[in-house]
Design a protein around this motif. Structure first.
Motif, PDB file in Angstrom:
ATOM      1  N   THR A 134     -59.405  -9.240  30.762  1.00  7.94           N
ATOM      2  CA  THR A 134     -58.350  -8.231  30.611  1.00  7.94           C
ATOM      3  C   THR A 134     -56.974  -8.780  30.955  1.00  7.94           C
ATOM      4  O   THR A 134     -55.956  -8.257  30.490  1.00  7.94           O
ATOM      5  CB  THR A 134     -58.648  -7.005  31.498  1.00  7.94           C
ATOM      6  OG1 THR A 134     -58.807  -7.440  32.859  1.00  7.94           O
ATOM      7  CG2 THR A 134     -59.923  -6.313  31.047  1.00  7.94           C
ATOM      8  N   ALA A 135     -56.923  -9.842  31.775  1.00 11.31           N
ATOM      9  CA  ALA A 135     -55.632 -10.439  32.139  1.00 11.31           C
ATOM     10  C   ALA A 135     -55.099 -11.379  31.066  1.00 11.31           C
ATOM     11  O   ALA A 135     -53.990 -11.910  31.199  1.00 11.31           O
ATOM     12  CB  ALA A 135     -55.775 -11.195  33.463  1.00 11.31           C
ATOM     13  N   SER A 136     -55.870 -11.582  30.011  1.00 14.31           N
ATOM     14  CA  SER A 136     -55.469 -12.544  28.981  1.00 14.31           C
ATOM     15  C   SER A 136     -54.616 -11.922  27.889  1.00 14.31           C
ATOM     16  O   SER A 136     -54.257 -12.616  26.924  1.00 14.31           O
ATOM     17  CB  SER A 136     -56.726 -13.162  28.352  1.00 14.31           C
ATOM     18  OG  SER A 136     -57.453 -12.180  27.612  1.00 14.31           O
ATOM     19  N   GLU A 137     -54.277 -10.644  27.998  1.00 14.85           N
ATOM     20  CA  GLU A 137     -53.575  -9.968  26.904  1.00 14.85           C
ATOM     21  C   GLU A 137     -52.241 -10.630  26.578  1.00 14.85           C
ATOM     22  O   GLU A 137     -51.435 -10.913  27.465  1.00 14.85           O
ATOM     23  CB  GLU A 137     -53.333  -8.494  27.225  1.00 14.85           C
ATOM     24  CG  GLU A 137     -52.636  -7.749  26.085  1.00 14.85           C
ATOM     25  CD  GLU A 137     -52.459  -6.264  26.339  1.00 14.85           C
ATOM     26  OE1 GLU A 137     -52.138  -5.533  25.380  1.00 14.85           O
ATOM     27  OE2 GLU A 137     -52.639  -5.829  27.496  1.00 14.85           O
ATOM     28  N   VAL A 138     -52.036 -10.862  25.299  1.00 10.14           N
ATOM     29  CA  VAL A 138     -50.756 -11.315  24.764  1.00 10.14           C
ATOM     30  C   VAL A 138     -50.349 -10.312  23.690  1.00 10.14           C
ATOM     31  O   VAL A 138     -51.063 -10.128  22.697  1.00 10.14           O
ATOM     32  CB  VAL A 138     -50.857 -12.727  24.160  1.00 10.14           C
ATOM     33  CG1 VAL A 138     -49.510 -13.141  23.559  1.00 10.14           C
ATOM     34  CG2 VAL A 138     -51.307 -13.735  25.204  1.00 10.14           C
ATOM     35  N   VAL A 139     -49.228  -9.629  23.895  1.00 12.17           N
ATOM     36  CA  VAL A 139     -48.762  -8.622  22.946  1.00 12.17           C
ATOM     37  C   VAL A 139     -48.001  -9.312  21.818  1.00 12.17           C
ATOM     38  O   VAL A 139     -47.031 -10.035  22.058  1.00 12.17           O
ATOM     39  CB  VAL A 139     -47.871  -7.579  23.639  1.00 12.17           C
ATOM     40  CG1 VAL A 139     -47.298  -6.603  22.610  1.00 12.17           C
ATOM     41  CG2 VAL A 139     -48.667  -6.824  24.690  1.00 12.17           C
ATOM     42  N   LEU A 140     -48.455  -9.071  20.588  1.00 11.26           N
ATOM     43  CA  LEU A 140     -47.801  -9.651  19.424  1.00 11.26           C
ATOM     44  C   LEU A 140     -46.760  -8.719  18.828  1.00 11.26           C
ATOM     45  O   LEU A 140     -45.745  -9.168  18.294  1.00 11.26           O
ATOM     46  CB  LEU A 140     -48.839  -9.977  18.343  1.00 11.26           C
ATOM     47  CG  LEU A 140     -49.694 -11.229  18.507  1.00 11.26           C
ATOM     48  CD1 LEU A 140     -50.618 -11.135  19.698  1.00 11.26           C
ATOM     49  CD2 LEU A 140     -50.490 -11.495  17.238  1.00 11.26           C
ATOM     50  N   LEU A 141     -47.026  -7.412  18.909  1.00  9.91           N
ATOM     51  CA  LEU A 141     -46.188  -6.461  18.188  1.00  9.91           C
ATOM     52  C   LEU A 141     -46.223  -5.114  18.889  1.00  9.91           C
ATOM     53  O   LEU A 141     -47.289  -4.655  19.304  1.00  9.91           O
ATOM     54  CB  LEU A 141     -46.723  -6.313  16.751  1.00  9.91           C
ATOM     55  CG  LEU A 141     -45.938  -5.508  15.726  1.00  9.91           C
ATOM     56  CD1 LEU A 141     -44.615  -6.192  15.417  1.00  9.91           C
ATOM     57  CD2 LEU A 141     -46.758  -5.359  14.449  1.00  9.91           C
ATOM     58  N   ARG A 142     -45.058  -4.505  19.055  1.00 11.68           N
ATOM     59  CA  ARG A 142     -44.949  -3.098  19.473  1.00 11.68           C
ATOM     60  C   ARG A 142     -44.098  -2.399  18.426  1.00 11.68           C
ATOM     61  O   ARG A 142     -42.946  -2.771  18.209  1.00 11.68           O
ATOM     62  CB  ARG A 142     -44.305  -2.968  20.852  1.00 11.68           C
ATOM     63  CG  ARG A 142     -45.169  -3.472  22.000  1.00 11.68           C
ATOM     64  CD  ARG A 142     -44.538  -3.117  23.347  1.00 11.68           C
ATOM     65  NE  ARG A 142     -45.213  -3.782  24.446  1.00 11.68           N
ATOM     66  CZ  ARG A 142     -46.233  -3.270  25.121  1.00 11.68           C
ATOM     67  NH1 ARG A 142     -46.686  -2.063  24.803  1.00 11.68           N
ATOM     68  NH2 ARG A 142     -46.798  -3.939  26.105  1.00 11.68           N
ATOM     69  N   LEU A 143     -44.681  -1.405  17.803  1.00  5.47           N
ATOM     70  CA  LEU A 143     -44.031  -0.763  16.663  1.00  5.47           C
ATOM     71  C   LEU A 143     -43.781   0.711  16.955  1.00  5.47           C
ATOM     72  O   LEU A 143     -44.723   1.481  17.170  1.00  5.47           O
ATOM     73  CB  LEU A 143     -44.910  -0.922  15.420  1.00  5.47           C
ATOM     74  CG  LEU A 143     -44.413  -0.328  14.112  1.00  5.47           C
ATOM     75  CD1 LEU A 143     -43.082  -0.947  13.709  1.00  5.47           C
ATOM     76  CD2 LEU A 143     -45.450  -0.537  13.007  1.00  5.47           C
ATOM     77  N   ASP A 144     -42.510   1.103  16.963  1.00  5.56           N
ATOM     78  CA  ASP A 144     -42.159   2.507  17.129  1.00  5.56           C
ATOM     79  C   ASP A 144     -42.543   3.285  15.878  1.00  5.56           C
ATOM     80  O   ASP A 144     -42.306   2.834  14.753  1.00  5.56           O
ATOM     81  CB  ASP A 144     -40.661   2.657  17.377  1.00  5.56           C
ATOM     82  CG  ASP A 144     -40.254   2.183  18.761  1.00  5.56           C
ATOM     83  OD1 ASP A 144     -40.933   2.548  19.731  1.00  5.56           O
ATOM     84  OD2 ASP A 144     -39.269   1.417  18.851  1.00  5.56           O
ATOM     85  N   GLN A 145     -43.131   4.446  16.111  1.00  2.38           N
ATOM     86  CA  GLN A 145     -43.444   5.348  15.016  1.00  2.38           C
ATOM     87  C   GLN A 145     -42.906   6.731  15.368  1.00  2.38           C
ATOM     88  O   GLN A 145     -43.061   7.192  16.509  1.00  2.38           O
ATOM     89  CB  GLN A 145     -44.955   5.401  14.768  1.00  2.38           C
ATOM     90  CG  GLN A 145     -45.514   4.090  14.232  1.00  2.38           C
ATOM     91  CD  GLN A 145     -47.001   4.164  13.943  1.00  2.38           C
ATOM     92  OE1 GLN A 145     -47.814   4.322  14.842  1.00  2.38           O
ATOM     93  NE2 GLN A 145     -47.370   4.036  12.671  1.00  2.38           N
TER      94      GLN A 145
END
Length: 533
Positions: A134-145
């Motif tokens: 769970t500590a390995s998360e890498v966020v590629l994209l955050r998209l507002d909708q």
């Protein structure tokens, strides 16, 4: 506004809308796999893995069903506190890196505490194969909708190794603006990303043949657009073609199709809904294509809300347990629980069959949410009530008929070669006329035009592609099926008569059958041959 980059030649084109093969219903049934899941939204597995991995929307968990069909009590992945669920929000999509066995990478889509759509990569634990770190998360994209619905958010890898992602139009009745038709937003689109070079900051790459690279104001992640709520989609692992279930607004549910080589296909929303014009404020004016434009791709298949209310896009079957299902696309509806099987060729529907009755008779189910593929290409369906069902063959299923088959996979441009094609239209087509046709996939290095080598996409059939001095390399082009509905055709390529630049091109043969009154009856499966150097 944007236009479709290329429209493939439709081989079984315009001859009929639906041409069911009348040799009987598909020998397939459903078998209960496991229950106890909470609002499953996706089911998949790494290639060659005997386990199933299932996303639980509201709990934000990925669960494992082991090879014995047991739901493991401990989650494979549990999202953290920056997660919100409810309605169409939650944990929505899951895909495993093609190299998961060695790199342990998986990708998920979910909504964060601010309601944004998130694409993240996680990595498998180094000490426990049944858990992700769970500590390995890498966020590629955050998209507002702008609204809480129409997320899309499905994921799949194509045979090209790139990650594909669907994104909904952002919601709102009728999509108050025209986001799916705009190139400066990812909403209402299919994205194509190169996730191999991701660094710790989550920076991903753009495939070099994505269509909008270098276009001012356009986002290079975009591959296709004109979608409303592409909740589930599938990529044919053999051809790379995309099959997209797009949930409709007021009347139509759509199955959309795009060839693997196509770029910037416009599926029409919100200028059109299904085959109809849509009352679309915000999509009027000279900046947008008009309703009915040939540059707006019509659905391969569509149904009205008489037959359901929310299409669940499925998968093309490429497993081995049900040979008669090979190349068939299965999809469902959430509200009516209907399930259909279709076959297509180059964007044209050539067979259609509803399977609901026979599947309900084998296993009572309701409200499908996803049809996924296990690690060996077999299909598994999830339902909102928390159960998984497998598509399995009927006991003592008859040996399937393959209408068109070939004895070799490749011939050499340099030395020549022969592929023998066996035609079998079934005894009920004995005496029918046949016509050989097909298409091609691959890229020619280019044609010299005014001293410049201009690349072209090839999408025409054999005897149009090859040097005319080769003669008719498909013999016979026309013929008559014998009393058993059979015949034999040769793809006979002489040595050294073909442009060497065509090496690597794949040709796809089909045959079309016509009755004695020359009425079109049938289009076969595609049988391929590769041109080697």
């Amino acid at each position: 506004m944007y236009e479709k980059a290329s429209l493939p030649t439709a081989v079984c084109a315009a001859l009929l809308f639906v041409a069911p093969d009348a040799r009987g219903q598909l020998p397939v049934r459903l078998e209960f796999e496991v229950g106890g899941l909470q609002n499953p939204t996706d089911v998949t597995a790494p290639v060659g893995d005997s386990r199933l991995f299932v996303t639980e929307q509201l709990a934000g968990r990925v669960r494992i069903v082991d090879a014995n069909g047991t739901l493991l009590p401990t989650a494979y992945l549990q999202l953290g506190s920056d997660f919100v669920a409810g309605g169409e929000r939650g944990l929505l999509g899951l895909a495993f890196d093609p190299n998961y066995a060695t790199n342990g990478h998986l990708f998920v889509t979910y909504t964060d505490s601010q309601g944004r759509l998130v694409l993240s990569r996680f990595t498998r634990s180094v000490t426990n194969r049944n858990q992700a770190d769970t500590a390995s998360e890498v966020v590629l994209l955050r998209l507002d909708q702008p609204f809480l619905v129409h997320k899309g958010a499905d994921l799949d890898f194509g045979p090209d190794g790139y990650l594909y992602m669907t994104v909904g139009d952002g919601g709102g009745s009728g999509d108050g603006t025209c986001r799916p038709q705009e190139l400066d937003t990812l909403l209402g689109k299919v994205l194509r990303l190169d996730v191999a070079p991701i660094d710790a900051t989550g920076s991903y790459g753009i495939p070099p043949d994505n269509p909008l690279i270098g276009i001012p104001g356009a986002l290079p992640e975009i591959l296709h657009g004109g979608l409303r709520n592409p909740w589930r989609f599938g990529i044919d692992p053999l051809s790379g073609d995309l099959w997209i279930g797009d949930v409709g607004e007021s009347k139509w549910e759509e199955i959309n199709w795009a060839d693997a080589d196509e770029r910037l296909v416009n599926f029409g929303w919100k200028i059109m809904e299904g085959p109809d014009c849509f009352n679309s404020p915000g999509c009027n004016g000279s900046n947008y294509l008009p309703c009915g434009s040939p540059l707006l791709r019509q659905p391969l298949s569509a149904y009205t809300h008489i037959d359901g209310c929310a299409v669940i896009g499925g998968q093309v079957y490429r497993g081995t347990d049900i040979p008669a299902l090979q190349g068939t696309y299965l999809y469902a509806d959430f509200c009516s629980s209907k399930i259909w099987a279709v076959r297509g060729f180059e964007g044209q529907l050539v067979s259609f069959e509803e399977l609901t009755g026979q599947l309900q008779a084998s296993a009572s189910y309701s409200s499908p949410t996803s049809i996924g593929r296990d690690g060996f290409g077999e299909l598994v369906m999830a339902t909102i009530g928390g159960s998984l069902y497998r598509f399995v063959p009927e006991p003592n299923s008859p040996t399937p008929i393959h209408p068109l088959s070939g004895d070799v996979d490749a011939v050499s441009i340099t030395s020549g070669g022969v592929q023998t094609l066996e035609l079998d239209g079934g005894a009920d087509r004995g005496g029918s006329f046949f016509f050989m046709s097909g298409t091609a996939s691959g890229v020619h290095p280019g044609l010299p035009i005014d001293g410049t080598l201009v690349p072209i996409e090839l999408d025409v059939y054999t005897f149009q592609l090859l040097d005319p001095t080769a003669g008719n390399v498909v013999t016979p082009i026309f013929g008559v099926l014998n009393g058993l509905g059979r015949s034999q055709v040769l793809f006979d390529l002489p040595a050294g008569v073909v442009d060497p630049g065509l090496a690597g091109l794949t040709l796809h043969h089909v045959f079309l059958a016509f009755g004695r009154d020359f009425a079109f009856e049938f289009c076969s499966n595609a049988e391929s041959v590769r041109l080697d150097p």
